[in-house]
Design an enzyme around this catalytic site. Structure first.
Site, short mmCIF file in Angstrom:
data_model
loop_
_atom_site.label_atom_id
_atom_site.label_comp_id
_atom_site.label_asym_id
_atom_site.label_seq_id
_atom_site.Cartn_x
_atom_site.Cartn_y
_atom_site.Cartn_z
N LYS A 157 0.88 -1.20 0.08
CA LYS A 157 0.00 0.06 -0.07
C LYS A 157 0.94 1.19 0.09
O LYS A 157 0.38 2.10 -0.65
CB LYS A 157 -0.88 -0.03 1.12
CG LYS A 157 -0.12 0.34 2.50
CD LYS A 157 -1.14 0.32 3.53
CE LYS A 157 -0.42 0.63 4.83
NZ LYS A 157 -1.16 0.51 6.01
N THR A 158 1.87 1.15 0.43
CA THR A 158 2.99 2.28 0.60
C THR A 158 3.36 2.61 -0.90
O THR A 158 3.32 3.63 -1.39
CB THR A 158 4.25 2.17 1.34
OG1 THR A 158 3.93 1.58 2.46
CG2 THR A 158 4.92 3.31 1.65
N ASP A 167 -3.65 7.79 4.86
CA ASP A 167 -3.14 6.30 5.22
C ASP A 167 -3.42 5.90 6.53
O ASP A 167 -3.74 6.68 7.57
CB ASP A 167 -1.56 6.50 5.00
CG ASP A 167 -1.30 5.08 5.03
OD1 ASP A 167 -1.73 4.14 4.76
OD2 ASP A 167 0.13 4.85 4.99
N GLU A 168 -3.62 4.76 6.82
CA GLU A 168 -4.19 4.03 8.05
C GLU A 168 -5.32 4.54 8.60
O GLU A 168 -5.50 5.20 9.74
CB GLU A 168 -2.91 4.26 9.15
CG GLU A 168 -1.61 3.79 8.74
CD GLU A 168 -1.42 2.19 8.71
OE1 GLU A 168 -2.24 1.67 8.94
OE2 GLU A 168 -0.31 1.86 8.78
N GLN A 205 -5.73 -4.20 11.13
CA GLN A 205 -4.72 -3.55 11.72
C GLN A 205 -5.01 -2.23 12.82
O GLN A 205 -4.26 -1.41 13.24
CB GLN A 205 -3.68 -3.16 10.83
CG GLN A 205 -3.10 -4.51 10.22
CD GLN A 205 -1.84 -4.17 9.24
OE1 GLN A 205 -1.07 -3.55 9.64
NE2 GLN A 205 -2.30 -4.20 7.90
N ARG A 248 4.76 -8.54 10.25
CA ARG A 248 5.74 -7.98 10.05
C ARG A 248 6.91 -8.71 9.42
O ARG A 248 8.01 -7.98 8.97
CB ARG A 248 6.46 -7.08 11.64
CG ARG A 248 5.54 -6.18 12.16
CD ARG A 248 5.01 -5.10 11.43
NE ARG A 248 3.63 -5.46 10.74
CZ ARG A 248 3.17 -4.76 9.61
NH1 ARG A 248 3.76 -3.98 8.97
NH2 ARG A 248 1.74 -5.21 9.25
#
Length: 743
Positions: free
Chosen positions: A34-35, A221-222, A252, A607
């Site tokens: 997504k980044t 974002d997020e 998340q 992660r």
DNA sequence: TCCGCCTAGGTTTTT
DNA sequence: CCTAGGCGGA
């Protein structure tokens, strides 16, 4: 160029990048790139669509993310366009906007930002001034309630109106007085940065319009971690144009405690019925084994059906390792040994490894294991540099040079270094200031001219303090930041003071910290002089620890699960996977909080790229007490087939035992429980079974067959049978016989 | 006013 | 275990 920007993207990513008009919601699983999508979308807008980068506003979760995004854009669209884009966290963006717009609220741009330590001190003062008992009203809890109120955009007046219990009424009074004191100090706390921005938008439509006009495209974002204030800001800025691009992952969401509302992301489609919803489900980060285990954990939450179905092409990979240590020091030792082993194998470097934990305090045990092994490490967060007393003291002078009305900082250094202004003089100054109806700093200015209640000695001391601050105020606008700091250090004889206060050794340590602060200040020397001080102070308040992580050093990372969000490592150890720690005991009673803890574990697991270790300890020292721990309930949701148990540790070292015997205070502590039943309470400790020593994926070398990779290993009649894939074919080998060398 | 000793209490998670 | 703040003595 267009193709270049889009090449290598999968169809879903590509759609997310190209959907420029109207609202878009991207539900992006971990490791789904997504980044990359965010960055390439911006590049695409600039390069292909021809959007002026000046019209783009990107809200990232950390400053690090926005910095990295900009670095990437430097390459994709060139430094000029990359610089023209506006990007940052909600807090840093609002701080920036507020410096410009806060005049609308009748305030100067020279406001100070209070961090949590400052907030707590201020709240102490609030309680004192309202004659409330700190024991009955813990400042931190009080601040928590006020922070929640602010995040919900509840003003002190609203709060008072809504208070129907005595406790709530007390909080309302504290809230109001707290805001009053902030105002008198020309200070804003973290929450205020956002809240005041919302106020300005609400009260001054022309200001809002200006921002709406300027920022035609908004990316967030997020999104699952936005709280009500942030949500409101987004709605405001997106305005009628609604060119809003939100990215998030409901699985998340781990910031509920600061008001983040997972429903904001679920509500997106109601807010924007015409929104395009795009799912990013392919994971590029982890192996299938890691992904399966992580998904099992999140699926264990039950009820809500999962929107995304993650998959990967990265191959099966190694099984996830499960390890039980005897106590936290053995757990740490396991981690450190394993890292040393992996690095020695040549497959990994220290920087590829990270240990993640629920609470900062867990880092200590790790550090104690890391130091004797000589493993290079960096701890993210924990006892923060800027929270050290000597640093805060020096910073207080810098703050006062910029905003002398900061009462907290004034109180902090009025008598540091000691100049004979004791508690009595300080409270006398306060009283006198109130009598004059001016801020305490202003009162200092009146000392020369007005009759004051101070003894000649106290008066002189206060005047000498004022003289220093005045010097700094003058110097602040003329000198580069480093010279301003040097002036403070010299004028106040900081080194001598520290040595006097802490002795030669510790005093020197602290002096080195102060010099480190000076080093940091050199980073601002490129800015115009008048911008150096405010920029530095603002960044110290708003830049998170994780933003400052050293990306270059070859050192392993110790980090909390929260801060690890958005990061990835080839090798990840999750430690302390025990009831009471994850879920944390403070969250265990509320099912919703437990679910958040579950997601936290999910975040941690995802992660990892290649190797994931899940660790827990049989007993753990907390508060200097020994507690028997049970592994977290979440582990039960991972099918046993996905896990590989590594050897359990018996209490081998004398140190871990003898230490604990004497650390306890009072009845319990390390003393063994009495009575025949007591020992039965402990879970049975099975003797460690014979164990396979090769694991799937492990590179090995054989004298005749050469190099290969372990495909499987099992115990046969007490020997280990290893299946190895060599260049030509797979072979079954007996470990005792074949002399396989681990690489 | 300053200094040092002692003890009580504290640990989620972050901007 | 650690640390900040309280208290007694100089």
């Amino acid at each position: 160029m267009a193709e270049e920007l889009l090449s290598g993207l999968n169809p879903a990513q590509r759609r997310a990048v190209e959907a420029i008009d109207g609202p878009v919601l991207v539900l992006a699983g971990p490791g789904s790139g997504k980044t990359r999508v965010l960055t390439h979308r911006i590049a695409h807008m600039i390069r292909t669509v021809g959007v002026d980068p000046y019209r783009i506003l990107a809200v990232t979760f950390t400053n690090k993310a926005s910095r990295e995004m900009r670095e990437r854009l430097d390459i994709l669209v060139g430094p000029n366009d990359a610089r023209a884009l506006t990007a940052g966290t909600f807090h840093s963006l609002c701080a920036r906007f507020l410096r410009r717009e806060i005049v609308h609220l009748g305030r100067g741009r020279d406001f100070t930002i209070y961090d949590s330590d400052d907030q707590e001190r201020l709240m102490r003062r609030v309680l004192r001034e309202l004659n409330l008992d700190e024991k009955q009203n813990p400042p931190r809890a009080m601040l928590g309630r006020i922070s929640s109120a602010k995040n919900e955009l509840v003003s002190p007046d609203d709060f008072a109106r809504l208070s129907h219990t005595y406790a709530a009424e007390i909080t309302a009074r504290c809230y109001a007085h707290y805001q009053q004191l902030l105002h008198e100090s020309n200070a804003l706390d973290f929450d205020d940065l956002l809240v005041e921005m919302v106020h300005i938008f609400a009260q001054f439509p022309e200001v809002l319009e200006k921002y709406q006009k300027r920022y035609e495209y908004l990316l967030v974002d997020e999104y699952q971690d936005t709280n009500k204030v942030q949500y409101t800001l987004v709605q405001n800025l997106a305005g009628a144009r609604r060119n809003l691009f939100a990215v998030g992952d409901e699985d998340q969401s781990v910031y509920g405690f600061r008001g983040a509302d997972i429903r904001n992301i679920l509500r997106f489609e109601q807010d924007y019925p015409d929104a395009q919803v795009i799912m990013l489900e392919q994971n590029y980060r982890s192996t299938q084994a890691i992904l399966d285990a992580a998904q099992a954990v999140i699926a264990g939450g039950g009820k809500k059906k999962h929107l995304k179905k993650l998959w990967t092409q990265n191959g099966a990979g190694l099984q996830v390792s499960l390890h039980e240590g005897y106590d936290q020091s053995e757990e740490a030792k396991f981690v450190v040994d394993e890292i040393a082993r992996l690095v020695a194998s040549g497959d990994y470097r220290y920087r590829d490894c990270a240990v993640m934990y629920r609470i900062n305090a867990q880092s200590r045990a790790l550090e104690e294991a890391l130091i004797p092994r000589g493993v290079p490490y960096q701890i993210v967060g924990g006892p923060r540099f800027y929270e050290r007393k000597e640093i805060k003291d020096v910073l207080a002078y810098l703050h006062l040079a910029y905003n002398p009305y900061d009462r907290l900082r004034l109180g902090r250094v009025l008598n540091w270094p000691g100049r004979g202004i004791g508690e009595r003089s300080e409270s006398e100054l306060q009283r006198w200031a109130i009598e004059l109806g001016v801020p305490p700093f202003q009162a200092l200015r009146e000392l020369e001219d007005l009759p004051s209640p101070f003894s000649a000695r106290a008066k002189n001391a206060l005047l000498s303090f004022l003289a220093i601050i005045d010097e700094l105020i003058v110097a602040q606008s003329k000198l580069p930041l480093t010279e301003l700091i040097d002036m403070i250090l010299g004028r106040l004889e900081v080194r001598e003071t520290l040595v006097r206060e802490y002795g030669a050794e510790e005093g020197d340590d602290r002096w080195r910290n102060v010099q480190e602060l000076r080093n940091v200040a050199t980073e601002y020397s490129g800015l115009p002089i008048e911008a150096q001080l405010p920029t530095c102070l603002e960044e110290i308040a708003l830049v998170a620890e994780v933003d400052k992580m050293d990306g270059k050093a070859d050192a392993m990372t110790c980090i909390t699960l929260h801060q690890a969000k958005g990061l990835e490592y080839p090798v990840v150890f999750l430690v302390g996977l025990e009831e009471g720690l994850l879920p944390h005991s403070r969250s265990s009673d509320d099912p919703e909080k437990v679910e958040e803890e579950r997601r936290l574990l999910y975040v941690g697991m995802t992660r990892a790229r290649q190797r994931l270790y899940l660790c827990h300890a049989f007993r753990r020292l907390s508060f200097g007490r020994v507690n028997i721990s049970t592994r977290t309930r979440f582990l039960a949701d991972i099918p046993a087939a996905l896990l590989k148990q590594t050897k359990k540790r018996a209490p081998t070292t004398a140190s871990s035992q003898t230490n604990n015997m004497f650390t306890g205070r009072g009845g319990y502590g390390g003393a063994p429980p009495r009575g025949p039943t007591a020992t039965k309470d402990l879970p049975p400790r099975p003797v460690a079974p014979a164990e396979v020593s090769f694991f799937i994926g492990q590179p090995v070398c054989h004298a005749t067959f050469g190099e290969g990779v372990v495909m499987g290993s099992r115990l046969v009649d007490g020997d280990e049978e290893v299946m190895v894939s060599f260049a030509d074919k797979q072979r079954k080998l007996l470990a005792s016989f074949a002399r396989l060398e681990k690489l």
